[in-house]
Design a protein around this motif. Structure first.
Motif, PDB file in Angstrom:
ATOM      1  N   ALA A   1      -4.469  -0.187  11.484  1.00 23.08           N
ATOM      2  CA  ALA A   1      -5.507  -0.136  10.450  1.00 23.08           C
ATOM      3  C   ALA A   1      -6.886  -0.354  11.055  1.00 23.08           C
ATOM      4  O   ALA A   1      -7.862   0.314  10.674  1.00 23.08           O
ATOM      5  CB  ALA A   1      -5.224  -1.184   9.377  1.00 23.08           C
TER       6      ALA A   1
ATOM      7  N   VAL B   1      -5.014   5.999   1.459  1.00 21.75           N
ATOM      8  CA  VAL B   1      -4.108   4.859   1.329  1.00 21.75           C
ATOM      9  C   VAL B   1      -4.560   4.001   0.159  1.00 21.75           C
ATOM     10  O   VAL B   1      -5.692   3.516   0.125  1.00 21.75           O
ATOM     11  CB  VAL B   1      -4.070   4.025   2.629  1.00 21.75           C
ATOM     12  CG1 VAL B   1      -3.154   2.816   2.453  1.00 21.75           C
ATOM     13  CG2 VAL B   1      -3.594   4.877   3.796  1.00 21.75           C
TER      14      VAL B   1
ATOM     15  N   ARG C   1      -1.752  -1.628   4.919  1.00 23.31           N
ATOM     16  CA  ARG C   1      -2.415  -0.326   5.125  1.00 23.31           C
ATOM     17  C   ARG C   1      -1.999   0.282   6.458  1.00 23.31           C
ATOM     18  O   ARG C   1      -1.741   1.490   6.567  1.00 23.31           O
ATOM     19  CB  ARG C   1      -3.938  -0.490   5.069  1.00 23.31           C
ATOM     20  CG  ARG C   1      -4.480  -0.778   3.694  1.00 23.31           C
ATOM     21  CD  ARG C   1      -6.001  -0.751   3.645  1.00 23.31           C
ATOM     22  NE  ARG C   1      -6.615  -1.790   4.445  1.00 23.31           N
ATOM     23  CZ  ARG C   1      -7.295  -1.592   5.561  1.00 23.31           C
ATOM     24  NH1 ARG C   1      -7.460  -0.346   6.037  1.00 23.31           N
ATOM     25  NH2 ARG C   1      -7.836  -2.607   6.220  1.00 23.31           N
TER      26      ARG C   1
ATOM     27  N   ALA D   1       0.859  -1.184   0.000  1.00 26.42           N
ATOM     28  CA  ALA D   1       0.000   0.000   0.000  1.00 26.42           C
ATOM     29  C   ALA D   1       0.896   1.236   0.000  1.00 26.42           C
ATOM     30  O   ALA D   1       2.083   1.152   0.331  1.00 26.42           O
ATOM     31  CB  ALA D   1      -0.932   0.002   1.208  1.00 26.42           C
TER      32      ALA D   1
END
Length: 610
Positions: free
Chosen positions: A216, A52, A430, A42
């Motif tokens: 995340a 993102v 992420r 990512a």
């Protein structure tokens, strides 16, 4: 404080410090989740810190796979300097998987992993192609990196890519020893990730996989009315090779600030061990001779279609059903093909599928149970949520078994959460991006991890003032400089396993060196670690080297303060500090002299890869 210890490093005191943030110019942040079975990437950039993006559009002959959020961690060497990787590896190709686990020394692998057929196949494949695990990982990371740079360039423009600094965050299992992180840094360098860029040196940091998944997850939960200060969560990162559990307490909600609650745990109990158990059972039902008659392509297709995208995803044990599929003609001998009228079939009961899943899931449940109990012991209340992330974290049957364990052993006040879709699968890469975007100040989504729990003890080996009540006779040695008896090979731990590590303040300690007037002013010392708790008082087999620090000083010895020993001999003393900074899975060291951080031109920190 009076110095009571002496060596190449004489410990004095510790004090607070400040972490310098990245500033100036455009920056592109890339999060790399190199996994045992699948890898994901990512990214974000300066003006889009909250946006993102997950890399897709993989090179593949299989159109249906090109837009998946991850690509297989697979390699096939096809000639001098040529390689297929990820989805571009043909199903019938001789290939290597699971090679991430080969980064660990064999003695650090559980017995059942060492003897796994997949591990043995991976070792044999790399040996036949004259590649070390680090070299294979470097080849794979180079392919992954080049693909990602191409996709990022197509998205944000060649100009932005060429003139932006890069901050790369790689995630690693929390249970991995420090040497594995050092080896991954070597692989990243060989892969070209740290290659020269016009915008400046690429920064590479590491973050534990469960922490990335937690960040995340917390980003998705930020602003929820049911989240309040004091709440505790257990995040369970179930990946291909490992499962890690880590717990956090919320100390502030706007913006969200969390701290690690108790020491996390993990184990080599990921989805690959479920897959291997199924393949072994399939071989047994087919008979090994018939399995051996199948081509590599047929085996791959059978496992991919019938298990990975069939039984494994749909199994929930809510009904006592059977699971069947046809076997290919290849498993029949030529004479059998002349007599049979239909394809042979193999059938599995729900009980047999449970037996495939349960040994791995029981290990994961043990990790969750111990973590929840540890939270209860420390905070007098169980965690509010158990949150499943990672590729295996999407498994329906895993969710059911965790919930059943929780209801049986922990009580109904804990809720088990499992996100749907791609979110659990991409949480690690992420979260790595969100972690870096918050630390560099380019994103408004700010999930701060205020403190972590140290998983090892770190310190220096030194000479201590001799005390017959505390030291062994074998360690007694005479110091010509100070004209005193000292104890050699003594350990001084400045960070102990289980202690809170503040992410705001590096650990800074003062030391000294002594010189005669004709000496060359050079420092070379080692930082050591151990996972034994409590850590030993003296160096022994459980104490391992982490890194060496070499400082080529531009210092005039004669300008240093002087001391005089009992013989009237004068020597010079140099005072300095070593600073240890902990961030995610990264541990960094710097030398400070006269209040100034010494540059990399004079200070070299080399990490041990053994």
């Amino acid at each position: 404080m009076v110095l009571t210890k002496f060596s190449e490093l004489g410990l004095n005191e510790s004090g607070p410090g400040q972490v310098a943030k990245t500033s100036g110019g455009s920056i592109i942040i890339v999060g790399i989740d190199f996994g045992t079975t699948f890898s994901g990437v990512a990214y974000t950039w300066s003006t889009k810190g909250d946006k993102v993006q997950v890399i897709t559009s993989w090179d593949t002959d299989n159109y249906s796979s090109s837009n998946e959020e991850k690509t297989p961690s697979a390699l096939s060497f096809i000639g001098e300097g040529q390689v297929n990787w990820g989805y571009s590896v043909p199903k019938d190709a001789d290939q290597v998987k699971w090679f991430k686990l080969l980064l660990l020394d064999e003695e650090d692998l559980p017995k059942e992993v060492k003897t796994s057929s997949r591990i043995l196949e991976a070792r044999n494949y790399l040996r036949s192609h004259n590649r070390t695990p680090i070299e294979a990982i470097a080849v794979y990371l180079r392919c992954l990196w080049n693909h990602c740079i191409q996709r990022i360039t197509e998205s944000v423009s060649k100009t932005l890519v060429n003139y932006s600094k890069f901050h790369v965050v790689m995630t690693l299992p929390a249970i991995w020893p420090d040497y594995a992180r050092c080896r991954m840094r070597v692989a990243a360098n060989l892969a070209g990730i740290l290659g020269h860029r016009a915008a400046g040196e690429t920064e590479l940091t590491f973050l534990s996989e469960p922490e990335a998944g937690a960040i995340a997850t917390f980003a998705d939960m930020e602003g929820r009315q049911d989240i309040k200060a004091g709440d505790t969560f257990v995040v369970v990162d179930c990946g291909g090779g490992t499962a890690d559990v880590i717990s956090y307490s919320v100390t502030q909600t706007d913006p969200m600030v969390v701290k690690e609650s108790v020491k996390g745990e993990g184990g080599l109990c990921g989805a690959v061990f479920v897959d291997e158990a199924f393949v072994n059972m399939l071989k047994h039902k087919m008979q090994p001779k018939k399995w051996d008659m199948l081509s590599a392509e047929t085996r791959q297709r059978l496992i991919h279609d019938e298990w990975e995208h069939g039984i494994k995803q749909r199994f929930d044990n809510k009904s006592n059903k059977t699971w069947s599929f046809n076997l290919p003609w290849e498993c029949l001998a030529p004479k059998e093909r002349l007599t049979v009228t239909s394809l042979p079939k193999v059938t599995f009961t729900s009980k047999e599928i449970e037996d495939v899943f349960n040994p791995v899931i029981e290990k994961i449940n043990d990790l969750i149970h111990r973590q929840a109990v540890a939270v209860k012991e420390k905070y007098k209340i169980y965690p509010k949520y158990v949150i499943l992330v990672g590729g295996f974290g999407r498994c329906k049957y895993l969710f059911e078994k965790v919930k059943a364990m929780k209801d049986r052993l922990l009580g109904e006040e804990i809720e088990v959460l499992q996100a749907r879709g791609a979110d659990p699968w991409t949480a690690i890469c992420r979260g790595a991006v969100l972690h870096a975007s918050a630390s560099t100040g380019i994103g408004s989504i700010f999930i701060q991890v205020d403190a972590r729990i140290s998983r090892a003890s770190y310190g220096v080996m030194m000479l201590d003032r001799w005390d017959p009540r505390r030291h062994k006779e074998v360690d007694k040695t005479w110091c010509e400089v100070e004209q005193v008896w000292l104890a050699k090979d003594q350990m001084d731990w400045f960070l102990r396993e289980g202690e809170d590590i503040s992410t705001k303040k590096p650990i800074k300690k003062s030391f000294y060196l002594t010189f005669s007037p004709n000496d060359s002013p050079t420092l070379k010392t080692m930082i050591y670690l151990t996972t034994v708790s409590p850590p030993p008082h003296r160096a022994e087999s459980t104490v391992k080297s982490l890194c060496s620090i070499k400082w080529d000083m531009a210092v005039d010895i004669l300008s240093l303060p002087t001391r005089t020993n009992s013989l009237g001999k004068v020597y010079h003393q140099l005072n300095f500090e070593i600073e240890m900074t902990c961030s995610g899975s990264s541990i960094d060291f710097a030398v400070i002299y006269n209040g100034k951080r010494q540059g990399s031109k004079n200070v070299a920190v080399e990490y041990s890869t053994r």
